[in-house]
Scaffold this active site. Structure first.
Site, PDB file in Angstrom:
ATOM      1  N   ARG A  13      -2.875   6.949   1.169  1.00 50.18           N
ATOM      2  CA  ARG A  13      -3.204   8.364   1.913  1.00 50.18           C
ATOM      3  C   ARG A  13      -2.252   8.995   2.715  1.00 50.18           C
ATOM      4  O   ARG A  13      -2.609  10.056   3.102  1.00 50.18           O
ATOM      5  CB  ARG A  13      -4.562   7.961   2.536  1.00 50.18           C
ATOM      6  CG  ARG A  13      -5.869   7.985   1.731  1.00 50.18           C
ATOM      7  CD  ARG A  13      -7.046   7.209   2.262  1.00 50.18           C
ATOM      8  NE  ARG A  13      -6.486   5.983   2.808  1.00 50.18           N
ATOM      9  CZ  ARG A  13      -7.360   4.926   3.092  1.00 50.18           C
ATOM     10  NH1 ARG A  13      -8.595   5.120   3.355  1.00 50.18           N
ATOM     11  NH2 ARG A  13      -6.931   3.791   3.432  1.00 50.18           N
TER      12      ARG A  13
ATOM     13  N   TYR B 175     -14.886 -11.189   0.200  1.00 48.96           N
ATOM     14  CA  TYR B 175     -15.574 -10.101  -0.282  1.00 48.96           C
ATOM     15  C   TYR B 175     -16.790 -10.163  -0.844  1.00 48.96           C
ATOM     16  O   TYR B 175     -17.753  -9.524  -0.843  1.00 48.96           O
ATOM     17  CB  TYR B 175     -14.760  -9.124  -1.123  1.00 48.96           C
ATOM     18  CG  TYR B 175     -13.786  -8.285  -0.124  1.00 48.96           C
ATOM     19  CD1 TYR B 175     -13.966  -7.381   0.758  1.00 48.96           C
ATOM     20  CD2 TYR B 175     -12.313  -8.941  -0.127  1.00 48.96           C
ATOM     21  CE1 TYR B 175     -12.984  -6.509   1.594  1.00 48.96           C
ATOM     22  CE2 TYR B 175     -11.275  -8.251   0.743  1.00 48.96           C
ATOM     23  CZ  TYR B 175     -11.552  -7.529   1.623  1.00 48.96           C
ATOM     24  OH  TYR B 175     -10.719  -6.722   2.486  1.00 48.96           O
TER      25      TYR B 175
ATOM     26  N   ARG C 122      -6.112  12.385  -5.357  1.00 50.61           N
ATOM     27  CA  ARG C 122      -7.291  11.871  -4.795  1.00 50.61           C
ATOM     28  C   ARG C 122      -8.279  12.928  -4.431  1.00 50.61           C
ATOM     29  O   ARG C 122      -9.551  12.578  -4.667  1.00 50.61           O
ATOM     30  CB  ARG C 122      -7.167  11.068  -3.642  1.00 50.61           C
ATOM     31  CG  ARG C 122      -8.179  10.269  -3.003  1.00 50.61           C
ATOM     32  CD  ARG C 122      -8.395   9.285  -3.901  1.00 50.61           C
ATOM     33  NE  ARG C 122      -9.821   8.406  -2.770  1.00 50.61           N
ATOM     34  CZ  ARG C 122     -10.876   8.936  -2.421  1.00 50.61           C
ATOM     35  NH1 ARG C 122     -11.258   9.957  -3.297  1.00 50.61           N
ATOM     36  NH2 ARG C 122     -11.644   8.180  -1.743  1.00 50.61           N
TER      37      ARG C 122
ATOM     38  N   ASP D 216      -6.797  -2.094  -7.016  1.00 50.26           N
ATOM     39  CA  ASP D 216      -7.380  -2.595  -6.114  1.00 50.26           C
ATOM     40  C   ASP D 216      -7.777  -4.140  -6.346  1.00 50.26           C
ATOM     41  O   ASP D 216      -8.009  -4.229  -7.637  1.00 50.26           O
ATOM     42  CB  ASP D 216      -8.479  -2.018  -5.642  1.00 50.26           C
ATOM     43  CG  ASP D 216      -8.979  -2.234  -4.047  1.00 50.26           C
ATOM     44  OD1 ASP D 216      -8.376  -1.769  -3.075  1.00 50.26           O
ATOM     45  OD2 ASP D 216      -9.603  -3.256  -3.919  1.00 50.26           O
TER      46      ASP D 216
ATOM     47  N   ARG E 266       0.756  -1.207  -0.111  1.00 52.09           N
ATOM     48  CA  ARG E 266       0.073   0.047  -0.053  1.00 52.09           C
ATOM     49  C   ARG E 266       0.769   1.226   0.092  1.00 52.09           C
ATOM     50  O   ARG E 266       0.539   2.305   0.727  1.00 52.09           O
ATOM     51  CB  ARG E 266      -1.057   0.084   1.140  1.00 52.09           C
ATOM     52  CG  ARG E 266      -1.974  -0.945   1.208  1.00 52.09           C
ATOM     53  CD  ARG E 266      -3.274  -0.631   0.257  1.00 52.09           C
ATOM     54  NE  ARG E 266      -4.308  -1.789   0.527  1.00 52.09           N
ATOM     55  CZ  ARG E 266      -5.471  -1.343   1.244  1.00 52.09           C
ATOM     56  NH1 ARG E 266      -5.427  -0.110   1.813  1.00 52.09           N
ATOM     57  NH2 ARG E 266      -6.357  -1.939   1.354  1.00 52.09           N
TER      58      ARG E 266
END
Ligand code: CP3
Length: 342
Positions: A27, A147, A36, A72, A23
Site C-alpha cells: 500500500r 491465525y 488494488r 499472503d 512486504r
C-alpha cells in the site's frame, strides 16, 4: 540476470550487498493502490496477471535485488479448509477458529496444483518477466497455527498457548498437518520456478525460549530438512520476528539464511548466529521516516556490523509500513548498494 541475491544466500562473495524489503509490494506504492482500487485483496492474490504485476512494481521502482511473490501466508490456510476474509479494520478473519480435534481432523493438507493453481501460475509468469531472482514463501507452522487457533490476529495469543499447554496432543496434531502443508506448498513453488523460499515466523517471538524450542522449532526443522532434501540447490530463509531471545535456537532450524528483526543489534546477532549462516535484516521499518542522511547512517552501521557474518542480505526488520514515503525506500536501497561497494 542479477544473481547477487542468490550468491549471498549461499554465502558466496558478492560485489555489493543485495537488498529487498519484506512486504515490498503493498500500500505504500501508489501503483499498488491503483491496482488494488479495482479488486479486493484476495482477488488480487488469486489473479495471476495482477499478482505478477504488483510483484514487479517494487522491483522496478525501488531497484531491489530480489522479488517476492505477491500472495499472503493465509492463502494456504484457506486452502486447508478455513473460511478467510480480509477486513480493512480487523485484518484477516478466519471464522470458526480451530479449537477441537474434529476441527483439526477436517483440515486437509492441500495439493497446491489443485487448490492454489493461481500461485503456481503467478510464479510462471514472473519467471518470464523478472531479471532478479524470485522468492517464494510460506508462513512457518507456528505462525500459521496462531491465525488458525485465534481466528485472526491476536494480542496475547491466549488460545494458542492454552492449546499448547492444556491439550498438547491436539496442538501437535495441528502442527504436524501444518508442517506437511508447508513442505508440499513450498516444494510446489520451487518446482514452478521460485529460486529461494522464505518461511515467515512472524509470531514465534511471543513464545518463551523453552516453549519456542519445544513447540515451534522442531516443526520448522522438519520442514527445512524435507525441502532441502527435495531441492538441495534452493536457499531457504527463515525469518523470526522478535528473535533476540531465541536466535541461537533459530539457527538450529538448518536454514541457509536467518532473517532478524531490528530489536537486536546486528553485532549481537552475528555473535549469536556464528559463521555458518547468512543474516538477513534488519533496519527498523520506522527508520524510513528519518531524514535521508540519517537513513544512510543506519544503513552504514548495519552493513559494517554484518561484515563479520558469513554473508548479509539487507532488509527491513519486518514489513514496510503503508505510510512509508516511497522516496525514502528508494534512498535506502541506493544507500545499501553505494556503501556496500566501497
Ligand atoms: O512481501 C511482499 O511484498 C509479498 C506479499 C506479502 C503479503 N503478505 C501481502 C499483503 C507477504 C509476504 C505477506 C506475508 C504475511 N501475511 C505475513 C508474514 C509477514 C509479516 O508481516 O509478519 C503475515 C503475518 C500475513 C497476514 C496478514 N496479511 C495480515 C495480518 C494482514 C493485515 C494487516 C495488513 O498489513 O493489512 C495482511 C494483509 C496483506 N498482506 C496486505 C498485503 C499487501 C494488505 C492488504 C491490502 O492491500 O489491503
Amino acid at each position: 540476470m542479477n544473481d547477487v541475491f542468490l550468491k549471498a544466500c549461499r554465502g558466496e562473495k558478492v560485489e555489493y550487498t543485495p537488498v529487498w524489503l519484506m512486504r515490498q509490494a503493498g500500500r505504500y506504492l501508489p501503483e499498488y493502490q491503483a491496482v488494488r482500487g479495482n479488486v479486493d485483496f484476495l482477488t488480487l492474490c488469486k489473479t495471476p496477471e495482477l499478482a505478477a504485476k504488483v510483484t514487479l512494481q517494487p522491483v522496478d521502482i525501488l531497484g531491489v535485488d530480489a522479488a517476492i511473490l505477491f500472495s499472503d501466508i493465509l492463502i494456504a490456510v484457506e486452502a486447508m479448509g478455513m473460511n478467510l476474509e480480509f477486513s480493512d479494520k480487523k485484518g484477516p478473519v478466519l471464522s470458526e477458529p480451530i479449537r477441537t480435534k474434529s476441527a483439526v481432523a477436517r483440515l486437509t493438507v492441500p495439493d497446491t496444483e489443485d487448490s492454489m493453481p493461481f500461485v503456481l501460475e503467478t510464479i510462471k509468469i514472473l519467471r518470464k518477466e523478472l531479471k532478479v531472482p524470485l522468492i517464494g514463501f510460506s508462513g512457518a507452522p507456528f505462525t500459521l497455527a496462531t491465525y488458525m487457533i485465534e481466528g485472526g490476529s491476536s494480542k496475547n495469543f491466549l488460545h494458542t498457548k492454552k492449546m499448547m499447554f492444556q491439550n498438547r496432543g491436539l496442538f501437535d496434531y495441528l502442527m504436524k498437518k501444518l508442517t506437511k502443508t508447508v513442505i508440499s506448498y513450498l516444494s510446489a513453488q520451487i518446482v514452478a520456478g521460485a529460486q529461494a523460499v522464505q518461511l515467515f515466523d512472524s509470531w514465534a517471538g511471543v513464545l518463551a525460549p523453552s516453549d519456542y524450542k519445544e513447540s515451534a522449532l522442531p516443526y520448522v526443522k522438519k520442514a527445512v530438512t524435507a525441502i532441502r532434501k527435495e531441492h538441495p540447490e534452493t536457499p531457504i530463509i527463515y525469518f523470526v520476528n522478535d528473535c533476540a531471545g531465541i536466535l541461537k535456537d533459530a539457527k538450529k532450524s538448518g536454514a541457509d539464511v536467518i532473517g532478524i528483526d531490528w530489536r537486536v543489534d546486528m553485532s549481537e546477532a552475528v555473535k549469536k548466529l556464528g559463521k555458518k549462516v547468512v543474516i538477513q535484516g534488519n533496519l527498523d521499518p520506522c527508520a524510513l521516516f528519518l531524514p535521508k542522511e540519517m537513513i544512510d547512517d543506519r544503513v552504514i552501521d548495519i552493513l559494517d556490523k554484518a561484515k563479520a557474518a558469513k554473508g548479509h542480505i539487507f532488509n527491513l526488520g519486518h514489513g514496510i509500513l503503508p505510510e512509508t514515503p516511497v522516496e525514502n525506500a528508494i534512498a535506502m536501497v541506493e544507500a545499501v548498494h553505494k556503501y556496500s561497494r566501497s
